[in-house]
Design a protein around this motif. Structure first.
Motif, mmCIF file in Angstrom:
data_model
loop_
_atom_site.group_PDB
_atom_site.id
_atom_site.type_symbol
_atom_site.label_atom_id
_atom_site.label_comp_id
_atom_site.label_asym_id
_atom_site.label_seq_id
_atom_site.Cartn_x
_atom_site.Cartn_y
_atom_site.Cartn_z
ATOM 1 N N GLY A 23 30.241 113.660 28.554
ATOM 2 C CA GLY A 23 29.937 113.708 30.058
ATOM 3 C C GLY A 23 30.554 112.897 30.983
ATOM 4 O O GLY A 23 29.945 112.210 31.791
ATOM 5 N N ILE A 24 31.713 112.867 30.473
ATOM 6 C CA ILE A 24 32.866 112.080 31.643
ATOM 7 C C ILE A 24 33.449 113.058 32.480
ATOM 8 O O ILE A 24 34.088 114.280 31.979
ATOM 9 N N GLN B 108 37.756 117.692 21.452
ATOM 10 C CA GLN B 108 36.661 116.921 21.565
ATOM 11 C C GLN B 108 36.330 116.618 22.877
ATOM 12 O O GLN B 108 35.040 116.379 23.359
ATOM 13 N N TYR B 109 37.269 116.888 23.889
ATOM 14 C CA TYR B 109 37.196 116.903 25.247
ATOM 15 C C TYR B 109 37.464 118.271 25.943
ATOM 16 O O TYR B 109 38.188 118.326 26.798
ATOM 17 N N GLU B 110 36.806 119.210 25.506
ATOM 18 C CA GLU B 110 37.114 120.664 25.734
ATOM 19 C C GLU B 110 36.705 120.571 27.541
ATOM 20 O O GLU B 110 37.255 121.453 28.072
ATOM 21 N N SER B 111 35.778 119.970 27.973
ATOM 22 C CA SER B 111 35.460 120.065 29.333
ATOM 23 C C SER B 111 36.454 119.610 30.275
ATOM 24 O O SER B 111 36.653 120.147 31.543
ATOM 25 N N LEU B 112 37.288 118.809 29.677
ATOM 26 C CA LEU B 112 38.409 118.158 30.474
ATOM 27 C C LEU B 112 39.676 118.822 30.379
ATOM 28 O O LEU B 112 40.543 119.076 31.164
ATOM 29 N N GLU C 256 37.539 107.358 31.982
ATOM 30 C CA GLU C 256 36.328 106.777 31.638
ATOM 31 C C GLU C 256 35.675 106.331 30.169
ATOM 32 O O GLU C 256 34.989 105.793 30.031
ATOM 33 N N ALA C 257 36.866 106.876 29.278
ATOM 34 C CA ALA C 257 36.528 106.815 27.857
ATOM 35 C C ALA C 257 37.521 105.585 27.642
ATOM 36 O O ALA C 257 37.356 104.967 26.289
ATOM 37 N N GLU C 258 38.205 105.005 28.259
ATOM 38 C CA GLU C 258 39.064 103.952 28.096
ATOM 39 C C GLU C 258 38.507 102.798 27.730
ATOM 40 O O GLU C 258 39.126 102.185 26.624
ATOM 41 N N LYS C 259 37.425 102.412 28.206
ATOM 42 C CA LYS C 259 36.749 101.151 27.577
ATOM 43 C C LYS C 259 36.299 101.362 26.212
ATOM 44 O O LYS C 259 36.632 100.392 25.240
ATOM 45 N N ASN C 260 35.741 102.368 25.615
ATOM 46 C CA ASN C 260 35.297 102.502 24.409
ATOM 47 C C ASN C 260 36.748 103.022 23.396
ATOM 48 O O ASN C 260 36.739 102.367 22.309
ATOM 49 N N ASN C 261 37.699 103.652 24.022
ATOM 50 C CA ASN C 261 38.973 103.749 23.473
ATOM 51 C C ASN C 261 39.508 102.449 23.039
ATOM 52 O O ASN C 261 40.171 102.094 21.782
#
Length: 282
Positions: A160-161, A215-219, A166-171
């Motif tokens: 949902g990003i 994993q990030y198909e929407s992007l 937006e995933a960099e914090k978790n990454n």
């Protein structure tokens, strides 16, 4: 692993501490009594210095285990502590903690024990979590890094990003957990294969950016691997670093078994408590 097994790692996850005493089934004081009784049964005749060190190791493990139980108190079936199989598993973890101390990850050991106690555990999750508890003390910290990196990079995503940034914090959190994998890792992979926690396939060629696309198909639905790589390098450098490690160490040959998957998930769940083992182990 099928696509419907993707695990969403939520942004900004925080652990919830339990308030008050745990009194479901058995009290925590009773659990502590079980821990020390089992210790006395297993280490009665050690020489003084060895016994002293084992006692210190046990006290540290007991403190870590108590915190793990408090964090997960709503998920735990405390009546299981009266079950012979649970006492066997507890006994095994006590033995490993007392013998090895800080040479193993006591936090991960306690979390893995707690995973065997879930109220909603399926039969297969019980079996896999028990095997994970037996296997974990045989793994080095570098080997745990390997399975965590493979699980996260190839099979996990932040959903949902609007942008990979937006995933960099978790990454970045996972990168810090997994960086420092040694260059000559192949003997480690063979060893882990001998334990049955992964299989090696020299003929498969998993491109990490193809996995990221899935994993990030929407992007990245209509993007080439090169376009994805450029975007990730620019907007999530931690994810790009993990992909680089995966490629450089040729981790493409490794396929995780359910036991390795669970150990990796338990390791990550210490940071991201929303991870649900049952999505993966079923």
């Amino acid at each position: 692993m099928s696509e419907n097994q993707k695990q969403e790692v939520s942004k900004g996850s925080t652990a919830i501490q339990a308030g008050g005493n745990v009194t479901v089934g058995v009290s925590y004081s009773e659990v502590k009594e079980i821990v020390y009784d089992l210790f006395k049964q297993n280490f009665p005749e050690l020489v003084f210095e060895a016994n002293k060190q084992a006692q210190k190791n046990l006290e540290k493990y007991e403190e870590i285990l108590e915190e793990a139980i408090k964090r997960k108190f709503e998920e735990i079936d405390f009546s299981k502590f009266k079950d012979p199989n649970t006492q066997y598993l507890l006994n095994s973890s006590i033995n490993q903690a007392a013998r090895k101390g800080d040479t193993i990850d006591l936090g991960l050991l306690s979390e893995t024990l707690v995973a065997t106690l879930g109220k909603e555990n399926t039969e297969i999750l019980n079996i896999v979590s028990e095997q994970a508890l037996e296997t974990l003390p045989k793994l080095t910290s570098d080997q745990i890094k390997v399975i965590t990196l493979v699980q996260y990079l190839i099979h996990c995503s932040v959903q949902g990003i609007p942008s990979i940034a937006e995933a960099e914090k978790n990454n970045s959190i996972i990168y810090e957990m997994t960086k420092g994998i040694p260059e000559n890792i192949y003997s480690h992979l063979n060893y882990m294969a001998s334990l049955g926690i992964l299989t090696i396939n020299h003929f498969q060629d998993i491109n990490p950016y193809s996995a990221i696309q899935r994993q990030y198909e929407s992007l990245y639905k209509n993007k080439s691997e090169e376009e994805i790589k450029i975007d990730v390098e620019n907007n999530s450098p931690s994810l790009a670093k993990m992909a680089s490690i995966y490629e450089k160490q040729e981790l493409r040959v490794a396929n995780l078994t359910p036991v390795a998957t669970l150990i990796a998930l338990i390791n990550m769940r210490r940071i991201f408590p929303s991870i649900d083992y049952k999505i993966w182990i079923k």
